[in-house]
Design an enzyme around this catalytic site. Structure first.
Site, short mmCIF file in Angstrom:
data_model
loop_
_atom_site.label_atom_id
_atom_site.label_comp_id
_atom_site.label_asym_id
_atom_site.label_seq_id
_atom_site.Cartn_x
_atom_site.Cartn_y
_atom_site.Cartn_z
N TYR A 105 -9.70 -29.04 1.51
CA TYR A 105 -10.76 -29.80 2.17
C TYR A 105 -11.41 -30.79 1.21
CZ TYR A 105 -10.43 -27.07 6.43
OH TYR A 105 -9.98 -26.52 7.58
N GLU A 204 -0.82 2.88 -4.32
CA GLU A 204 -0.29 1.90 -3.36
C GLU A 204 -1.14 1.82 -2.11
OE1 GLU A 204 3.83 2.30 -2.22
OE2 GLU A 204 3.53 1.17 -0.37
N ASP A 256 4.82 4.82 -3.09
CA ASP A 256 5.82 5.48 -2.25
C ASP A 256 7.15 5.50 -2.96
OD1 ASP A 256 3.94 5.76 -0.29
OD2 ASP A 256 4.66 4.10 0.96
#
Lengths: 376, 669
Positions: A105, A204, A256
């Site tokens: 902008y 995580e 994981d």
């Protein structure tokens, strides 16, 4: 090591302005001598990443550079790049910052050089970042920050911040967020850390983080908890990096057990990303170690599993074949191969099979006793 | 039937009308040739139609030959006209107005030029008070005037003229036009024609009001007087009142005047249209066009009927002299050769007998054989001094005056003119000229306008039937960087002006509206168009290049400023240094551009751009023969060779494919 290129936070602004001026002066001189000015930056792509060196500790950008010479075709980008650099100088001098969208902008009052859309301004910004990365600077030094924020923190840590307006120091005690957490700001270069914690635990999922925070896991084990929220943002990586460097404490990753958790989340945290290799020296935590969940854990803890999906297999194979980090670590190659052979994956929260707080009471304490056996 | 044949018969009929002979009787002499008989049939509507249905029983005879013969009666040309006025361009009131003005203006210009006077014309069209469908047309010239004895016949007798019996380039050809206009006015409004004429300063001015006796095709004077004072030393003024409507657009009188001014830059024309608007077309060229010479017919250009008439009317005593004297390009040797060959085809005549044969006594089969041989014999092309082209310089002058962009900028306004060398179709010399205006002030997103001219007369009707239209459409303008929908005019801010001059322009009909598609004419048209199109292409390319450079420069300037500005912001230097950086940046990027420009300037085209005012030579000096060598075999002129080098291969192939034309290829044209 990475330290070589990192910038002293005290002098960061000075160096940033010097670097911008140096680049601008080069262009000015070329013009004065009647030569076509050039902008030089490393090629930003996966193809331009060097072989991984443990000594270095992160994925390094390759030798390929691209040169943009002033011509009819490049004149617009040239103008935009310089205007963007000028904006950066202004931000540093006024001790302000601009998000990517802000910058877009801002360009609207550059007259003809204004950007048409944000991807256009993002590209120019990345180019400038790549340019200044040769001088050890990152986007954050230029005072351009991402729009997304990254990660939460809780535990034995006091963050020393400053009021942007008044310059008044502000101290944030990360033990006092109740069941909530401190949110890592987009811009972390100016932060100082006060802690006597023993390690940083990067988690995580927000769910697991919430569990450990609610039960004040950090109090019992004297640590700092960080929620990565998937692949960690640059700010999050930088925060962990600076924190661990300043406090001189190890970083453990708890993610994981699947190719995404290993090859994307852990790899990015530790050695940076392939796409933004030019800034990896800043956005990496080379001292991070892999706590779990490991393929061995799946067997040892008889964790409930899901079969690997096609895209998991693809990702795993990709890591084995193309990722300089894994190629440099035979241990990891074995683990990934093992995961592929098992054909399954397991989430952190699968530990809940043995009870909701099994992870706090059994799993983590057991792991933390053998930090030496953590994967690199 | 082609035009010449048709005119032939109109004239034949006019003769009969003038001398009332009851040739409908059974004793009338046999028709001279088939065309006469043909005319009789066509003109006489009283002939019963041939029974169409097969009769089941033998049909009953309704009339005998004798009773029918009593109904046959000569009709005068004037009567014929009243029934068939559409043939001469008086089909509807709007067109009648145009035709009337056109015939009067054509005559006025022809008269001035023939007398060697720079034409000053006044044309006024005024509505007749009390009517909304009647106009008074006044046309005045400063020509030589007409002697009193001739006035009646010139304006009051159809097919009375000075131009039909000769082969010379002029606007009018048949001498039918102005008196037909008079007759039209008389039929539609009942008003007579007023003619004022003066032949010189010390001569009286005659004012004659006349009517046409339509039965006898003779003028009838209603009044005649001498005017005491007339503002002009010499000239003719004609005033007609006709039923008409005034319309704008492509077919309008306004447009006719505009185009006439364009094709006659040596004329000064004041035109007042019925809306009271005075338009003045200033004289652009202060020299008269070259006087076209009168020529004899060429053996390749005549019709059988015309040959018969010539044989009948000649004063020569033997066939050899007849051929030598009545035709152009027939030498003693040619004449003997022709006669020898003719004799071979006429079994009952010996060669020597034939050489001395009295032309008037020739029998039909002899004439036919002669006609055949004339067509087959190789002869020199006709002389081309009978032509008077506008000339490329004056074409540009005319176009420039008409489309004057005010402030002339060669990069925005393009005008070119090209005059081809004379060529020949069927024994008739002709010459093609093309002018193109392109650019500022012209409508860009519509089809190009095509102005057609024949002997400087604008052709406004029947564009679709005209060879000029076809030539413009069949040219591949896309090859010259213009857009062109398939098979139509290019879409561009452009006017294409095409002029054909010839002693005998092959119109498709008497109303002189469209030019026939002779392959020789089409070929010349295309070559002239190609030359102009190539020049236009060069202009367009140059213009595009210039615009691109301009755009590039603007684009650069747009972004050079932010660069110096940003450098100033980062390095903090002063305004002076910033200005210096801007200048250096501009210099850094501009130099190549300057080089390109200078290369372009080297190409200079003399037939392009603002005309330099009248030069001595109107066009290339016209050679006695063109395109043919002494022995009659085609020879590549210098120009033809040059043409062959510049005609792109693709254009040639296209020309061959579409028209079956052979573009010049070194030795041929």
């Amino acid at each position: 090591m990475a330290r070589k290129k990192t910038i002293d936070p005290e002098k960061a602004d000075e160096i940033t302005i010097d670097t911008l001026a140096k680049l601008a002066r080069g262009i000015h001189q070329s013009i004065s001598r009647g030569r076509y000015p050039e902008l030089i930056s490393p090629v930003r792509s996966l193809q331009n990443v060097k072989e991984f060196r443990k000594r270095v500790g992160y994925l390094e950008i390759g030798e390929k550079i691209k040169t943009r010479t002033l011509s009819v075709n490049t004149v617009k980008t040239f103008a935009q790049t310089l205007k963007m650099m000028s904006l950066s100088k202004d931000l540093v001098e006024t001790n302000d910052f601009a998000t990517k969208r802000d910058a877009y902008y801002q360009s609207k009052n550059w007259g003809p050089a204004a950007f048409k859309d944000q991807p256009e301004s993002d590209t120019v910004m990345d180019d400038i970042e790549a340019m200044v990365s040769r001088y050890g600077l990152g986007r954050e030094h230029l005072r351009y920050i991402p729009d997304e924020h990254g990660g939460s923190v809780a535990g034995a840590l006091k963050v020393h911040d400053k009021d942007l307006e008044t310059g008044e120091p502000e101290v944030i005690d990360c033990t006092r967020f109740g069941s909530g957490a401190y949110s890592i700001p987009s811009w972390v270069e100016h932060l100082d850390f006060e802690t006597d914690a023993d390690f940083v635990l990067c988690i995580e999922t927000a769910g697991m983080f919430q569990r450990l925070q609610s039960h004040k896991f950090w109090r019992k084990y004297n640590c700092i908890l960080v929620s990565l929220g998937g692949v960690p943002s640059r700010a999050c990586r930088r925060f962990v990096r600076r924190l661990s460097e300043q406090a001189k404490i190890p970083v453990y990753a708890f993610v994981d057990c699947d190719p995404y958790g290993v090859a994307n989340i852990y790899r990015s945290l530790k050695v940076g990303s392939g796409n933004a290799a030019h800034v990896n020296h800043l956005f990496c935590v080379p001292q991070a170690r892999f706590l779990g969940v490991t393929p061995k854990d799946i067997v040892d803890y008889k964790l409930p599993t899901h079969p690997l999906k096609d895209r998991d297999i693809k990702r795993a194979n990709d890591a084995l074949a193309n990722d300089p980090f894994f190629q440099a670590h035979p241990k990891w190659q074995n683990e990934i191969q093992r995961l592929l052979d098992m054909g399954v994956r397991a989430e952190q929260q699968a530990l809940a099979r043995w009870g909701l707080n099994y992870v706090i009471d059994e799993y983590l304490p057991a792991k933390l006793k053998k930090t030496g056996s953590f994967l690199p | 039937m082609d035009q010449q044949g048709r005119l032939e018969l109109i004239e034949a009929e006019a003769d009969e009308g003038a001398t009332p002979v009851d040739d409908g009787s059974e004793n009338s002499p046999a028709p001279v040739d088939s065309t006469d008989a043909d005319l009789g049939e066509r003109a006489n509507d009283s002939q019963p139609p041939v029974a169409a249905k097969p009769a089941q029983s033998p049909p009953k005879r309704r009339a005998s030959a004798r009773s029918m013969g009593g109904k046959h009666r000569a009709i005068s040309i004037s009567e014929f006209f009243t029934k068939n006025r559409h043939l001469l361009g008086f089909d509807n009131p709007a067109k009648a107005l145009l035709t009337t003005v056109r015939e009067a203006v054509d005559n006025a210009l022809d008269a001035c030029e023939e007398a060697g006077i720079l034409p000053d014309l006044t044309v006024e069209i005024d509505p007749v008070e009390g009517y909304d469908d009647r106009y008074t047309v006044l046309v005045r010239d400063n020509g030589p005037g007409i002697i009193k004895a001739q006035i009646g016949k010139v304006f009051g007798k159809l097919l009375y003229g000075s131009k039909f019996h000769r082969l010379k380039q002029s606007r009018g050809q048949q001498g039918i036009g102005i008196s037909a206009a008079g007759m039209y006015g008389q039929i539609t409004t009942g008003r007579p024609v007023t003619v004022i004429s003066r032949t010189g300063k010390r001569r009286p001015t005659h004012r004659i009001v006349l009517q046409i006796d339509t039965r006898r095709n003779e003028p009838k004077y209603l009044s005649e007087e001498q005017l005491e004072d007339w503002d002009w030393d010499h000239g003719t003024e004609i005033i007609l009142t006709i039923a008409a409507t005034f319309k704008g657009g492509r077919h309008s009188v306004d447009e006719y005047m505009r185009q006439t001014a364009m094709s006659n830059p040596h004329a000064h024309i004041i035109y007042r249209n019925p809306r009271g608007v005075d338009l003045v077309y200033e004289r652009q060229v202060h020299e008269l066009p070259k006087e076209p010479e009168e020529i004899q017919p060429h053996p390749h250009g005549i019709e059988l009927g015309m040959l018969m008439r010539m044989l009948r009317e000649t004063k020569r005593r033997n066939l050899t002299d007849f051929l030598k004297e009545e035709f152009c390009r027939v030498s003693q040797r040619n004449a003997e050769e022709i006669i020898t060959e003719t004799a071979k085809r006429v079994p009952d005549r010996q060669r020597n007998q034939m050489l001395r044969r009295n032309p008037k006594a020739m029998e039909r089969h002899e004439v036919e054989a002669l006609f055949q041989v004339l067509g087959e014999t190789r002869l020199h092309s006709p002389p081309t001094n009978c032509l008077s082209p506008i000339g490329h310089e004056d074409i540009r002058t005319g176009l420039f005056a008409l489309f004057d962009p005010g402030d002339y900028d060669p990069s925005e306004f393009f005008v070119t003119g090209e005059t081809r060398r004379p060529a020949v179709y069927r024994g008739n010399p002709f010459q093609v000229e093309v002018g193109i205006v392109y650019g500022k002030g012209l409508e860009g997103d519509t089809s190009a306008e095509v102005y057609r001219f024949a002997n400087r007369v604008p052709l406004q009707y029947q564009a679709g039937a005209c060879a000029i239209t076809k030539a413009v459409q069949s040219l591949n303008w896309r090859q010259y960087n213009l857009t062109q929908p398939r098979g139509s005019f290019p879409v561009a801010p452009m006017v294409v002006s095409v002029h054909i001059s010839s002693a005998w322009v092959p119109y498709t009909s008497e109303s002189k509206e469209a030019i026939a598609h002779y392959p020789e004419i089409l070929s010349e048209l295309r070559l002239a168009l190609q030359v102009c199109a190539r020049r236009l292409q060069r202009h367009i390319r140059r213009q595009r290049k210039q615009r691109d450079a301009e755009k590039r420069k603007q684009y650069l300037e747009k972004y050079l400023d932010p660069i110096s500005e940003a450098l100033q912001e980062i390095l903090g230097f002063d305004e002076q240094e910033k200005a210096r950086v801007s200048v250096q940046l501009t210099e850094l990027i501009d130099p190549q551009e300057v080089e390109e420009e200078s290369e372009e300037e080297l190409e200079v085209d003399e037939n392009v751009g603002r005309p330099r005012g009248r030069t001595e030579v109107v066009a290339d000096p016209i050679p006695e023969t063109t395109h043919l060598a002494e022995d009659g075999t085609p020879v590549g002129t210098e120009e033809a060779v040059a043409e062959a080098e510049t005609v792109p291969e693709a254009v040639k192939q296209e020309a061959q494919a579409t028209l079956g034309l052979d573009l010049p290829e070194g030795g041929e044209d």
